[in-house]
Scaffold this motif. Structure first.
Motif, mmCIF file in Angstrom:
data_model
loop_
_atom_site.group_PDB
_atom_site.id
_atom_site.type_symbol
_atom_site.label_atom_id
_atom_site.label_comp_id
_atom_site.label_asym_id
_atom_site.label_seq_id
_atom_site.Cartn_x
_atom_site.Cartn_y
_atom_site.Cartn_z
ATOM 1 N N GLU A 24 10.442 86.491 60.032
ATOM 2 C CA GLU A 24 10.157 85.111 59.630
ATOM 3 C C GLU A 24 10.645 84.806 58.220
ATOM 4 N N GLY A 25 10.956 85.826 57.441
ATOM 5 C CA GLY A 25 11.314 85.606 56.053
ATOM 6 C C GLY A 25 12.633 84.863 55.915
ATOM 7 N N THR A 26 12.674 83.814 55.100
ATOM 8 C CA THR A 26 13.893 83.073 54.807
ATOM 9 C C THR A 26 13.911 82.769 53.322
ATOM 10 N N ALA A 27 15.062 82.283 52.849
ATOM 11 C CA ALA A 27 15.174 81.950 51.440
ATOM 12 C C ALA A 27 14.163 80.882 51.049
ATOM 13 N N GLU A 28 13.889 79.934 51.961
ATOM 14 C CA GLU A 28 12.940 78.877 51.664
ATOM 15 C C GLU A 28 11.543 79.423 51.389
ATOM 16 N N ASP A 29 11.184 80.535 52.004
ATOM 17 C CA ASP A 29 9.874 81.138 51.793
ATOM 18 C C ASP A 29 9.658 81.561 50.343
ATOM 19 N N LEU A 30 10.761 81.726 49.585
ATOM 20 C CA LEU A 30 10.658 82.227 48.219
ATOM 21 C C LEU A 30 10.657 81.124 47.170
ATOM 22 N N THR A 31 10.571 79.879 47.591
ATOM 23 C CA THR A 31 10.563 78.785 46.641
ATOM 24 C C THR A 31 9.433 78.972 45.639
ATOM 25 N N GLY A 32 9.762 78.951 44.365
ATOM 26 C CA GLY A 32 8.762 79.123 43.328
ATOM 27 C C GLY A 32 8.500 80.560 42.951
ATOM 28 N N PHE A 33 9.219 81.485 43.582
ATOM 29 C CA PHE A 33 8.998 82.891 43.281
ATOM 30 C C PHE A 33 9.296 83.181 41.803
ATOM 31 N N ASP A 34 8.444 83.948 41.161
ATOM 32 C CA ASP A 34 8.583 84.271 39.745
ATOM 33 C C ASP A 34 9.429 85.532 39.584
ATOM 34 N N PHE A 35 10.684 85.361 39.233
ATOM 35 C CA PHE A 35 11.597 86.497 39.104
ATOM 36 C C PHE A 35 11.221 87.424 37.955
ATOM 37 N N THR A 36 10.518 86.911 36.961
ATOM 38 C CA THR A 36 10.196 87.752 35.814
ATOM 39 C C THR A 36 9.248 88.885 36.181
ATOM 40 N N THR A 37 8.556 88.769 37.314
ATOM 41 C CA THR A 37 7.672 89.861 37.721
ATOM 42 C C THR A 37 8.463 91.108 38.090
ATOM 43 N N LEU A 38 9.772 90.955 38.310
ATOM 44 C CA LEU A 38 10.596 92.122 38.614
ATOM 45 C C LEU A 38 10.734 93.023 37.388
ATOM 46 N N ASN A 39 10.675 92.438 36.205
ATOM 47 C CA ASN A 39 10.684 93.191 34.941
ATOM 48 C C ASN A 39 11.815 94.216 34.900
ATOM 49 N N LEU A 40 13.021 93.729 35.131
ATOM 50 C CA LEU A 40 14.197 94.616 35.143
ATOM 51 C C LEU A 40 14.845 94.677 33.772
ATOM 52 N N SER A 41 15.331 95.848 33.426
ATOM 53 C CA SER A 41 16.158 95.977 32.234
ATOM 54 C C SER A 41 17.390 95.085 32.416
ATOM 55 N N PRO A 42 17.771 94.305 31.420
ATOM 56 C CA PRO A 42 18.913 93.381 31.581
ATOM 57 C C PRO A 42 20.168 94.068 32.089
ATOM 58 N N GLU A 43 20.396 95.316 31.658
ATOM 59 C CA GLU A 43 21.589 96.039 32.092
ATOM 60 C C GLU A 43 21.583 96.328 33.587
ATOM 61 N N HIS A 44 20.388 96.327 34.194
ATOM 62 C CA HIS A 44 20.259 96.735 35.590
ATOM 63 C C HIS A 44 20.251 95.569 36.570
ATOM 64 N N VAL A 45 20.121 94.363 36.062
ATOM 65 C CA VAL A 45 19.991 93.196 36.941
ATOM 66 C C VAL A 45 21.156 93.051 37.917
ATOM 67 N N PRO A 46 22.437 93.135 37.474
ATOM 68 C CA PRO A 46 23.542 92.961 38.432
ATOM 69 C C PRO A 46 23.508 93.968 39.574
ATOM 70 N N TYR A 47 23.113 95.200 39.279
ATOM 71 C CA TYR A 47 23.067 96.249 40.299
ATOM 72 C C TYR A 47 21.955 95.963 41.303
ATOM 73 N N TYR A 48 20.833 95.495 40.796
ATOM 74 C CA TYR A 48 19.701 95.157 41.657
ATOM 75 C C TYR A 48 20.050 93.987 42.572
ATOM 76 N N LEU A 49 20.647 92.921 42.026
ATOM 77 C CA LEU A 49 20.972 91.739 42.827
ATOM 78 C C LEU A 49 22.034 92.060 43.878
ATOM 79 N N HIS A 50 22.969 92.914 43.523
ATOM 80 C CA HIS A 50 23.986 93.316 44.503
ATOM 81 C C HIS A 50 23.346 94.104 45.640
ATOM 82 N N GLN A 51 22.308 94.866 45.304
ATOM 83 C CA GLN A 51 21.625 95.691 46.295
ATOM 84 C C GLN A 51 20.807 94.845 47.269
ATOM 85 N N PHE A 52 20.307 93.703 46.776
ATOM 86 C CA PHE A 52 19.454 92.845 47.611
ATOM 87 C C PHE A 52 20.021 91.422 47.634
ATOM 88 N N PRO A 53 20.965 91.164 48.538
ATOM 89 C CA PRO A 53 21.681 89.883 48.570
ATOM 90 C C PRO A 53 20.767 88.668 48.733
#
Length: 526
Positions: free
Chosen positions: A21-50
């Motif tokens: 059931e999960g879709t992109a619309e389900d994530l509206t308002g999601f707080d990305f800062t809770t991921l608390n990623l090191s800035p250097e690691h963000v591109p690798y993380y986003l590539h891993q989870f399209p």
């Protein structure tokens, strides 16, 4: 819609990304800062989870937009291309005949101590207990039960109520029928993996007793306690020693990559259960804040109870045969593990250790002074006094004890360019030096590989004392079990030789391109 806060981040991500059931619309308002990623690691993380990247590109609240679309990967993903991976080892030296080519040399080092090791563990994963439906249990592990993860797993600790002796490094915590789940157990395959039966080498002492239960343990109300949040079970090394305890933290971080199957891979919404009955105490305890926001459990937490874990991870251990960090067999002539660099960045970011902007171009030198019985520098004041005569150096003498706040220790190290110290666990701080830094192990006390190899893995310039005629041991050294031993005495060092070696370290720093980027200094000879 589910409220988005750290308390339910893990379950929320599971619902969105694991169920159909999960879709992109389900994530509206999601707080990305809770991921608390090191800035250097963000591109690798986003590539891993399209799907996360897709949402980020369309969300006004995503702070990572500049990282979306960058073709970067950690190195263990099936789709990862070599020139896009987080790191490639540097192998300038000879491989001494161990392999046939430079390519094999690089690959060997990568698989021994870099993200290649993570990739190998992921490739080895096999299901040892099959689930037939969603409510069933499951268990899967890498070879020799080095890393395992399970779902809806039961552990029976009722017998611990009558066990009075302290439990540490014991292999009889669980017995037949005291761990299991409702799934189809592959008994033969499990027995084949039970080879490294040792407290800190594998999970064989515990999982050899895994049993197929007749009913789902949670649904049948078989458990006194049900733990809904993910739980990591830890068998830890010596907590008083930074070198050994950071084997634990490093392998836990590596295990998060081995376990990377959904976007909450780095979430701190998990529990840590230490596999012993001692109350956990360590000067390094703030490091847990990088992994969990909850108090640390031990076996006394569940003494006399039957506990069910909906999601449980048994991570890589500190003393595995051919393991990471402690028992890593390193290919000659290579250095710079991206996995070690990523660990350093992750810890410094999660613990919010500040990097101080420079007011001048001085080389920052940290001299680790020991207040121990052995391996003290007898002429320490003379060495420091001579060093401080060079105006291009900023020198500080630091004493790290059990009373020194660990985050303060890391702040000193992160803002140092040269770390000087006698052989000892304090040199483990080198993990958190900047990339351009140098390590001067003043004297290795005839243990020549330990911190040399750790510096190689971190990718730092390393130097140690070579001319034994220019150092004076206080005596021959007396090992507690008898006999002369270089680690059990104190030393006096030749001052001119010391300055010469420090200058070599400083030169390596000044000539480093990363250092030059932040200093704009004149790169004259020292």
């Amino acid at each position: 819609m589910m409220k988005h806060n750290p308390d339910n981040l893990y379950l929320y991500l599971l619902l969105v990304f694991i169920t159909s059931e999960g879709t992109a619309e389900d994530l509206t308002g999601f707080d990305f800062t809770t991921l608390n990623l090191s800035p250097e690691h963000v591109p690798y993380y986003l590539h891993q989870f399209p799907k996360v990247a897709e949402l980020c590109s369309t969300s006004d609240s995503c702070p990572f937009k500049d990282a979306v679309g960058k073709q970067l990967c950690w190195g263990y993903e099936d789709t990862c291309v070599k020139d896009q991976q987080f790191s490639t080892p540097v192998c300038k030296g000879s491989h001494k005949g161990w392999v046939k080519s430079k390519e094999e040399q690089i690959e060997s080092f990568y698989n021994q101590g870099d993200f290649g090791y993570v990739k190998e563990q992921r490739k080895e994963m096999k299901v040892l207990c099959d689930a037939s439906k969603q409510t069933d249990s499951s268990l899967e592990c890498s070879s020799y039960l080095r890393f395992c993860r399970g779902r809806n797993i039961m552990m029976n600790f009722t017998h611990l109520a009558n066990r009075d002796e302290p439990i540490r490094y014991k292999m009889d915590v669980l017995h037949e029928g005291q761990i299991g789940g409702h799934c189809r157990l592959h008994e033969k395959e499990l027995k084949e993996e039970v080879q490294h039966v040792s407290p800190l080498q594998s999970w064989a002492p515990e999982l050899r007793f895994f049993t197929s239960l007749s009913q789902p343990p949670i649904e049948s109300k078989h458990c006194d306690i049900v733990i809904d949040k993910p739980t990591v079970v830890m068998k830890i090394d010596a907590t008083v020693n930074m070198y050994h305890h950071f084997c634990d933290f490093f392998n836990l971080y590596a295990s998060q990559h081995v376990n990377a199957s959904h976007p909450s891979m780095f979430s701190n919404e998990l529990h840590v259960l230490i596999w012993e009955s001692y109350q956990y105490h360590s000067v390094f305890s703030p490091t847990w804040d990088a992994f969990t926001r909850y108090p640390i459990w031990n076996l006394k937490t569940f003494k006399g109870k039957t506990v069910c874990f909906r999601n449980i991870v048994f991570p890589l251990l500190p003393r595995m045969i051919f393991g990471l960090y402690y028992n890593t067999p390193l290919m000659y002539g290579c250095e710079k593990s991206g996995l070690f660099k990523a660990f350093s960045q992750h810890i410094l970011h999660r613990l919010q250790i500040p990097f101080h902007p420079r007011k001048n171009n001085q080389v920052r030198i940290a001299f680790l002074s020991r207040e121990t019985t052995y391996r003290k520098v007898l002429n320490e004041d003379a060495l420091l006094s001579s060093l401080r005569k060079n105006p291009r150096y900023f020198v500080q003498k630091v004493v790290f004890t059990h009373l020194t706040d660990f985050k303060t220790q890391l702040e000193v190290i992160r803002n140092s360019d040269v770390l000087i110290g006698m052989h000892g666990a304090g040199l483990t701080h080198l993990l958190f030096l900047p990339d351009w830094a140098a390590v001067f192990e003043l004297y290795n006390c005839e243990d020549d590989r330990c911190y040399l190899d750790l510096a190689r893995l971190r990718g730092l310039f390393y130097l140690t004392w070579q001319d034994v005629k220019k150092l004076k041991p206080q005596d021959q050294g007396h090992h507690p079990d008898g006999g002369a031993h270089a680690k059990f005495t104190n030393y006096e060092f030749d001052v001119p030789e010391f300055i010469k070696l420090v200058n070599i370290c400083a030169k390596s720093v000044i000539n480093n391109k990363e250092f030059q980027k932040i200093t704009s200094t004149n790169h004259d000879e020292l």
